[in-house]
Scaffold this motif. Structure first.
Motif, mmCIF file in Angstrom:
data_model
loop_
_atom_site.group_PDB
_atom_site.id
_atom_site.type_symbol
_atom_site.label_atom_id
_atom_site.label_comp_id
_atom_site.label_asym_id
_atom_site.label_seq_id
_atom_site.Cartn_x
_atom_site.Cartn_y
_atom_site.Cartn_z
ATOM 1 N N ALA A 25 0.821 -1.210 0.000
ATOM 2 C CA ALA A 25 0.000 0.000 0.000
ATOM 3 C C ALA A 25 0.853 1.258 0.000
ATOM 4 O O ALA A 25 0.397 2.327 -0.420
ATOM 5 C CB ALA A 25 -0.934 0.000 1.208
ATOM 6 N N ARG A 26 2.092 1.161 0.455
ATOM 7 C CA ARG A 26 2.947 2.351 0.501
ATOM 8 C C ARG A 26 3.497 2.709 -0.881
ATOM 9 O O ARG A 26 4.105 3.751 -1.063
ATOM 10 C CB ARG A 26 4.090 2.156 1.491
ATOM 11 C CG ARG A 26 5.035 1.062 1.179
ATOM 12 C CD ARG A 26 6.082 0.920 2.279
ATOM 13 N NE ARG A 26 5.520 0.435 3.525
ATOM 14 C CZ ARG A 26 5.316 1.209 4.579
ATOM 15 N NH1 ARG A 26 5.598 2.488 4.527
ATOM 16 N NH2 ARG A 26 4.823 0.691 5.692
ATOM 17 N N PHE A 27 3.284 1.837 -1.877
ATOM 18 C CA PHE A 27 3.676 2.130 -3.256
ATOM 19 C C PHE A 27 2.409 2.366 -4.071
ATOM 20 O O PHE A 27 1.535 1.487 -4.122
ATOM 21 C CB PHE A 27 4.489 0.977 -3.851
ATOM 22 C CG PHE A 27 5.749 0.671 -3.086
ATOM 23 C CD1 PHE A 27 6.871 1.477 -3.215
ATOM 24 C CD2 PHE A 27 5.812 -0.413 -2.226
ATOM 25 C CE1 PHE A 27 8.019 1.204 -2.509
ATOM 26 C CE2 PHE A 27 6.956 -0.702 -1.524
ATOM 27 C CZ PHE A 27 8.067 0.115 -1.657
ATOM 28 N N ALA A 28 2.321 3.524 -4.680
ATOM 29 C CA ALA A 28 1.086 3.902 -5.379
ATOM 30 C C ALA A 28 0.754 2.948 -6.508
ATOM 31 O O ALA A 28 -0.404 2.566 -6.693
ATOM 32 C CB ALA A 28 1.216 5.336 -5.902
ATOM 33 N N SER A 77 8.900 -0.523 -8.837
ATOM 34 C CA SER A 77 10.012 -0.814 -9.743
ATOM 35 C C SER A 77 11.030 0.319 -9.747
ATOM 36 O O SER A 77 12.245 0.091 -9.756
ATOM 37 C CB SER A 77 9.495 -1.056 -11.162
ATOM 38 O OG SER A 77 8.616 -2.164 -11.192
ATOM 39 N N SER A 78 10.540 1.567 -9.721
ATOM 40 C CA SER A 78 11.434 2.711 -9.692
ATOM 41 C C SER A 78 12.212 2.764 -8.385
ATOM 42 O O SER A 78 13.418 3.041 -8.373
ATOM 43 C CB SER A 78 10.635 4.001 -9.877
ATOM 44 O OG SER A 78 11.471 5.128 -9.796
ATOM 45 N N TRP A 79 11.539 2.477 -7.261
ATOM 46 C CA TRP A 79 12.205 2.494 -5.960
ATOM 47 C C TRP A 79 13.278 1.416 -5.883
ATOM 48 O O TRP A 79 14.334 1.610 -5.276
ATOM 49 C CB TRP A 79 11.159 2.292 -4.864
ATOM 50 C CG TRP A 79 11.713 2.284 -3.487
ATOM 51 C CD1 TRP A 79 12.139 3.349 -2.765
ATOM 52 C CD2 TRP A 79 11.882 1.148 -2.636
ATOM 53 N NE1 TRP A 79 12.578 2.956 -1.522
ATOM 54 C CE2 TRP A 79 12.426 1.608 -1.414
ATOM 55 C CE3 TRP A 79 11.626 -0.221 -2.787
ATOM 56 C CZ2 TRP A 79 12.714 0.743 -0.370
ATOM 57 C CZ3 TRP A 79 11.911 -1.069 -1.733
ATOM 58 C CH2 TRP A 79 12.441 -0.582 -0.543
ATOM 59 N N ALA A 80 13.040 0.284 -6.534
ATOM 60 C CA ALA A 80 14.027 -0.792 -6.540
ATOM 61 C C ALA A 80 15.179 -0.508 -7.487
ATOM 62 O O ALA A 80 16.212 -1.176 -7.414
ATOM 63 C CB ALA A 80 13.361 -2.114 -6.917
#
Length: 406
Positions: free
Chosen positions: A343-346, A352-355
């Motif tokens: 839920a913390r990833f929209a 994928s971008s955060w990783a």
């Protein structure tokens, strides 16, 4: 950003670095007071607005910057001390009060910092992610106030005005107006699990380095075992290396130690085990084998502890291992790095971008420049790469077929 100042009374205000962001060149003329030349530098003032708002511009068409939090603190973190800038409403209407203090990074001093923030009724604290030094500060304050860990790339200050004090003041102002986004810091149970999985990954990498060193020792001795055996640390390879260390030098006798399918390669083994392995190589190889055994034992202990820590997330793990390429260890790393709360990833794209798995977008004036992948979560990126490789090699799966088509 260029701003045009029209008529109207303006009053200087404590904002930014408490200095004019722009000032007009000496001797410059201005025929049209509502339009300034492109090269003109301006002094930007803020007229006094109502409490809780900062107004930039003129009395006509004011640009208003909303206040996200009334009582905030910005912390610039170093190894030995921290600079803390407190920003709260002033007794004067429309003003903000700032106070900067320095605290050591020992636990006793950080407790004094916490007491000060409680006394001032601070509701939001922002701090820059500085190495590992932010951890004791964050962990001590998260119990009593909302803490934001901020990416250093998002809070760059004006060149030439860099100092620990100005950094703390700048962080406080950015947090005050909600101009930055906090980084993801998992809750304590996930943090403990993450420590275990990351330490295990480090030990596995250390083992790989020791195996590579053993390869180099065998190459130095002219032993080409890796040309015949897929894994020199397999059962057969380990028996042959142990025999070499014990003093056995006859390639025919060493080749007899082969097990399983390796027995069919007797002639190739004899050729590969012919070399000049001596006591010097044996000493180095034995020390490396001892290191490898020690690392294997440490990884086994961590596996037991991780398996106990992952119990609250067992159902999520069972779903993850159904994905082609995702095994038990990979699922543990994924849970530890993402926090098991999507839920913390929209969107999936945000994850994928955060990783660090999405290419960048760098376009200007119709031209595309380098869009290299950003630096993301290296631990998650690495394990997802391993999962992708395993999935591509799987049989009778959609992902493998898709990979072959590409």
């Amino acid at each position: 950003m260029k701003m045009v100042l029209g008529p109207g009374r303006v009053t200087s205000r404590e904002i930014g670095a408490f200095e004019p962001a722009h000032e007009r060149d000496a001797g410059a003329t201005n025929r049209n007071p509502g339009l300034l030349p492109w090269s003109t530098r301006l002094i930007v003032f803020a007229p006094c607005g109502p409490p809780g708002r900062v107004s930039l511009g003129t009395t006509e068409g004011d640009m208003v910057m909303e206040t996200f939090a009334e009582r905030v603190a910005g912390i610039d973190i170093g190894k030995a001390d921290v600079k803390v800038c407190l920003r709260v409403p002033s007794t004067r209407v429309g003003r903000r009060h700032s106070e900067i203090r320095t605290f050591a990074t020992t636990t006793r001093s950080l407790l004094a910092l916490r007491d000060w923030l409680i006394e001032e009724q601070v509701t939001l604290v922002g701090m820059e992610s500085t190495g590992e030094y932010w951890r004791p500060v964050y962990y001590l304050l998260e119990e009593i106030v909302e803490c934001w860990l901020i990416n250093p790339q998002h809070i760059k200050v004006v060149p030439g005005r860099k100092s620990d004090v100005s950094d703390a003041a700048w962080i406080a102002q950015l947090v005050e107006h909600g101009l930055v986004r906090p980084s993801f810091v998992p809750p304590p149970p996930i943090r403990r699990l993450r420590d275990l999985t990351r330490f295990r990954s480090s030990l596995i990498h250390d083992k790989t380095r020791q195996v590579q060193r053993l390869h180099n020792v065998l190459e130095d001795a002219g032993i080409k075992l890796s040309l015949v055996a897929t894994d020199i640390m397999g059962v057969s390879g380990r028996l042959m290396i142990s025999a070499l260390i014990a003093g056995q030098r006859e390639p025919e006798q060493l080749a007899e130690l082969a097990l399983g399918r390796l027995k069919k390669k007797n002639a190739a083994l004899i050729d590969a085990l012919t070399g000049r392995f001596d006591d010097h190589h044996g000493l180095l190889a034995q020390m490396m084998l001892d290191q490898i055994d020690s690392l294997d034992a440490a990884v086994a202990k961590l596996d037991i502890q991780i398996d106990a820590s992952i119990e609250p997330f067992r159902q999520i793990q069972e779903h993850l291992v159904t994905i082609p390429g995702v095994g038990k260890r990979a699922s543990e790393v994924i849970i530890a790095e993402t926090g098991a709360d999507m839920a913390r990833f929209a969107t999936p794209g945000h994850l994928s971008s955060w990783a660090g798995l999405c290419p960048g977008n760098n376009e200007s004036a119709g031209k595309r420049f380098s869009g290299k992948t950003r630096n993301g979560n290296a631990w998650l990126c690495g394990i997802l790469g391993d999962c992708a490789t395993a999935a591509a090699r799987s049989k009778n799966t959609y992902i493998a077929e898709r990979h072959r088509r590409l």
